[in-house]
Design an enzyme around this catalytic site. Structure first.
Site, PDB file in Angstrom:
ATOM      1  N   ALA A 155       7.651  56.494  29.925  1.00 49.13           N
ATOM      2  CA  ALA A 155       6.378  55.764  29.839  1.00 49.13           C
ATOM      3  C   ALA A 155       6.325  54.870  31.072  1.00 49.13           C
ATOM      4  CB  ALA A 155       6.348  54.933  28.570  1.00 49.13           C
TER       5      ALA A 155
ATOM      6  N   GLU B 291      16.014  53.706  27.141  1.00 48.49           N
ATOM      7  CA  GLU B 291      15.270  52.497  26.721  1.00 48.49           C
ATOM      8  C   GLU B 291      16.158  51.292  26.483  1.00 48.49           C
ATOM      9  OE1 GLU B 291      14.677  55.568  25.631  1.00 48.49           O
ATOM     10  OE2 GLU B 291      12.523  55.932  25.573  1.00 48.49           O
TER      11      GLU B 291
ATOM     12  N   GLY C 240       9.914  58.493  27.458  1.00 49.23           N
ATOM     13  CA  GLY C 240       8.761  59.253  26.960  1.00 49.23           C
ATOM     14  C   GLY C 240       8.717  60.677  27.498  1.00 49.23           C
TER      15      GLY C 240
ATOM     16  N   GLU D 270      10.996  62.582  25.287  1.00 50.57           N
ATOM     17  CA  GLU D 270      10.298  62.701  23.989  1.00 50.57           C
ATOM     18  C   GLU D 270       9.198  63.764  24.054  1.00 50.57           C
ATOM     19  OE1 GLU D 270       9.772  58.384  24.048  1.00 50.57           O
ATOM     20  OE2 GLU D 270      10.599  58.324  22.025  1.00 50.57           O
TER      21      GLU D 270
HETATM   22  N1  COA Z   1       7.482  53.775  35.027  1.00 53.10           N
HETATM   23  C1  COA Z   1       6.841  53.364  36.114  1.00 53.10           C
HETATM   24  N2  COA Z   1       7.204  53.712  37.357  1.00 53.10           N
HETATM   25  C2  COA Z   1       8.269  54.500  37.484  1.00 53.10           C
HETATM   26  C3  COA Z   1       8.994  54.970  36.385  1.00 53.10           C
HETATM   27  C4  COA Z   1       8.554  54.584  35.093  1.00 53.10           C
HETATM   28  N3  COA Z   1       9.163  55.008  33.988  1.00 53.10           N
HETATM   29  N4  COA Z   1      10.016  55.732  36.828  1.00 53.10           N
HETATM   30  C5  COA Z   1       9.917  55.738  38.166  1.00 53.10           C
HETATM   31  N5  COA Z   1       8.875  54.990  38.576  1.00 53.10           N
HETATM   32  C6  COA Z   1       8.421  54.738  39.932  1.00 53.10           C
HETATM   33  C7  COA Z   1       9.303  53.719  40.650  1.00 53.10           C
HETATM   34  O1  COA Z   1       8.915  52.407  40.307  1.00 53.10           O
HETATM   35  C8  COA Z   1       9.011  54.067  42.085  1.00 53.10           C
HETATM   36  O2  COA Z   1       7.750  53.536  42.438  1.00 53.10           O
HETATM   37  P1  COA Z   1       7.554  52.778  43.871  1.00 53.10           P
HETATM   38  O3  COA Z   1       7.867  53.840  44.895  1.00 53.10           O
HETATM   39  O4  COA Z   1       6.118  52.370  43.860  1.00 53.10           O
HETATM   40  O5  COA Z   1       8.543  51.667  43.880  1.00 53.10           O
HETATM   41  C9  COA Z   1       8.862  55.585  42.060  1.00 53.10           C
HETATM   42  O6  COA Z   1       8.541  55.923  40.711  1.00 53.10           O
HETATM   43  C10 COA Z   1      10.113  56.315  42.447  1.00 53.10           C
HETATM   44  O7  COA Z   1      11.181  55.872  41.614  1.00 53.10           O
HETATM   45  P2  COA Z   1      12.576  55.305  42.172  1.00 53.10           P
HETATM   46  O8  COA Z   1      13.176  54.430  41.126  1.00 53.10           O
HETATM   47  O9  COA Z   1      12.387  54.716  43.528  1.00 53.10           O
HETATM   48  O10 COA Z   1      13.395  56.665  42.314  1.00 53.10           O
HETATM   49  P3  COA Z   1      14.973  56.846  42.247  1.00 53.10           P
HETATM   50  O11 COA Z   1      15.242  58.231  42.697  1.00 53.10           O
HETATM   51  O12 COA Z   1      15.660  55.739  42.955  1.00 53.10           O
HETATM   52  O13 COA Z   1      15.341  56.710  40.685  1.00 53.10           O
HETATM   53  C11 COA Z   1      15.026  57.104  38.311  1.00 53.10           C
HETATM   54  C12 COA Z   1      14.853  57.650  39.765  1.00 53.10           C
HETATM   55  C13 COA Z   1      14.350  58.060  37.370  1.00 53.10           C
HETATM   56  C14 COA Z   1      16.541  57.038  37.986  1.00 53.10           C
HETATM   57  C15 COA Z   1      14.417  55.700  38.218  1.00 53.10           C
HETATM   58  O14 COA Z   1      13.087  55.752  38.743  1.00 53.10           O
HETATM   59  C16 COA Z   1      14.337  55.134  36.825  1.00 53.10           C
HETATM   60  O15 COA Z   1      15.334  54.703  36.285  1.00 53.10           O
HETATM   61  N6  COA Z   1      13.124  55.146  36.211  1.00 53.10           N
HETATM   62  C17 COA Z   1      12.900  54.559  34.927  1.00 53.10           C
HETATM   63  C18 COA Z   1      13.400  55.473  33.831  1.00 53.10           C
HETATM   64  C19 COA Z   1      13.221  54.834  32.468  1.00 53.10           C
HETATM   65  O16 COA Z   1      13.790  53.831  32.153  1.00 53.10           O
HETATM   66  N7  COA Z   1      12.381  55.478  31.654  1.00 53.10           N
HETATM   67  C20 COA Z   1      12.143  55.049  30.305  1.00 53.10           C
HETATM   68  C21 COA Z   1      11.030  54.118  30.248  1.00 53.10           C
HETATM   69  S1  COA Z   1      10.809  53.556  28.572  1.00 53.10           S
END
Ligand code: COA
Length: 260
Positions: free
Chosen positions: A67, A135, A112, A115
């Site tokens: 999400a 989460e 999400g 999910e």
């Molecule tokens: N919500 C909003 N934005 C998200 C996102 C999310 N769940 N997951 C990734 N993004 C965005 C990042 O903020 C970033 O945006 P920016 O370039 O404007 O800063 C872009 O997507 C790229 O992500 P980034 O974190 O730079 O890539 P990465 O390769 O370093 O890491 C992940 C990849 C997936 C490990 C990392 O993005 C992450 O942990 N995301 C969240 C996952 C999460 O907790 N999901 C559950 C949410 S309830």
């Protein structure tokens, strides 16, 4: 089919591919995208020409990275309940749909995203796919059905481990756990595999395949699944397609199912 801002749709041989298209944000599910998904799922319920659905994410890096966390600031206890219920409703609509959905997981399927993939009837992953419910790292738990479906798919002990640690599940582990049906080398191969499976299903009798979905779901609902199966079996036997299927077998030809 209506136009969408965050989804790209394409159809080939009556198989609809829905691509979540927010690549720069790793296809994170913001409210607008969830609403569009809800709308497209409703259209799929109404459109009998669509014989199967592939759900995937744009690009090579993510299916859906969760999400959209940037929208979490507005959540409080009251809004959060609605947030979870609305998400759960979309997941349930996918799970209960008689048109089969296959998630092609082409990278991160987190929160999400995991999910959403789990709500589909099957999952095909690329070798680089990573699943997870991270989460707890944010001080919350899954809200779109993740605690339930992960437990159903990989079992209680493993679900506890991954839900409590937030660790990711690699594609090979996901395959060993039964979380995915197949792992393919890359996205193209995964899309082709999904298409092939959906084409095979599209040649069967639609009433029967829809009832299979209901009966499999009955295992996880609070109902007597054997009774659900007996009712569904009986219903199939009243269809024209059943008569056609048996006739075609005796006449040694391929059946032509019409969905009635
Ligand atoms: N919500 C909003 N934005 C998200 C996102 C999310 N769940 N997951 C990734 N993004 C965005 C990042 O903020 C970033 O945006 P920016 O370039 O404007 O800063 C872009 O997507 C790229 O992500 P980034 O974190 O730079 O890539 P990465 O390769 O370093 O890491 C992940 C990849 C997936 C490990 C990392 O993005 C992450 O942990 N995301 C969240 C996952 C999460 O907790 N999901 C559950 C949410 S309830």
């Amino acid at each position: 089919m209506p136009d969408f801002k965050n989804l790209t749709l394409s159809t080939r041989e009556n198989i609809l591919t829905v691509t979540i298209n927010r690549e720069k944000k790793l296809n994170a599910l913001n409210k607008a995208t969830l609403n569009e998904l809800k709308e497209v799922v409703q259209t799929i319920y109404d459109d009998k020409e669509i014989k199967g659905v592939i759900l995937t994410g744009a690009g090579e890096k993510a299916f859906v990275a969760g999400a959209d966390i940037s929208e979490f600031t507005e959540l409080n206890e009251m809004i959060a309940r609605k947030f979870a219920e609305e998400g759960q409703e979309v997941m349930e609509q996918i799970e209960n749909c008689h048109t089969p959905f296959i998630a092609v997981v082409n990278g991160y399927a987190l929160g999400g995203g995991c999910e959403l993939a789990m709500a589909c009837h099957m999952r095909i992953a690329t070798q680089s796919a990573q699943f997870g419910q991270p989460e707890v790292n944010l001080g919350i738990i899954p809200g779109y059905g993740g605690t339930q479906r992960l437990t159903q798919l990989i079992g209680r002990g493993r679900a506890n481990e991954y839900l409590l640690t937030g660790n990711m599940i690699s594609a090979s582990k996901a395959e060993a756990f039964g979380l995915v049906n197949h792992v393919e080398a890359d996205k193209e191969a995964a899309l082709n595999r999904a298409h092939e499976i959906l084409i095979t299903i599209s040649k069967k009798a639609p009433i029967a395949t829809g009832l299979v979905v209901d009966c499999v779901n009955a295992v996880f609902n609070d109902e007597n699944g054997y009774q659900t199966e007996a009712n569904a079996f009986s219903r199939c036997c009243g269809t024209e397609d059943f008569k056609e299927g048996s006739r075609a077998f005796i006449e040694k030809r391929a059946p032509e199912f019409k969905g009635d």
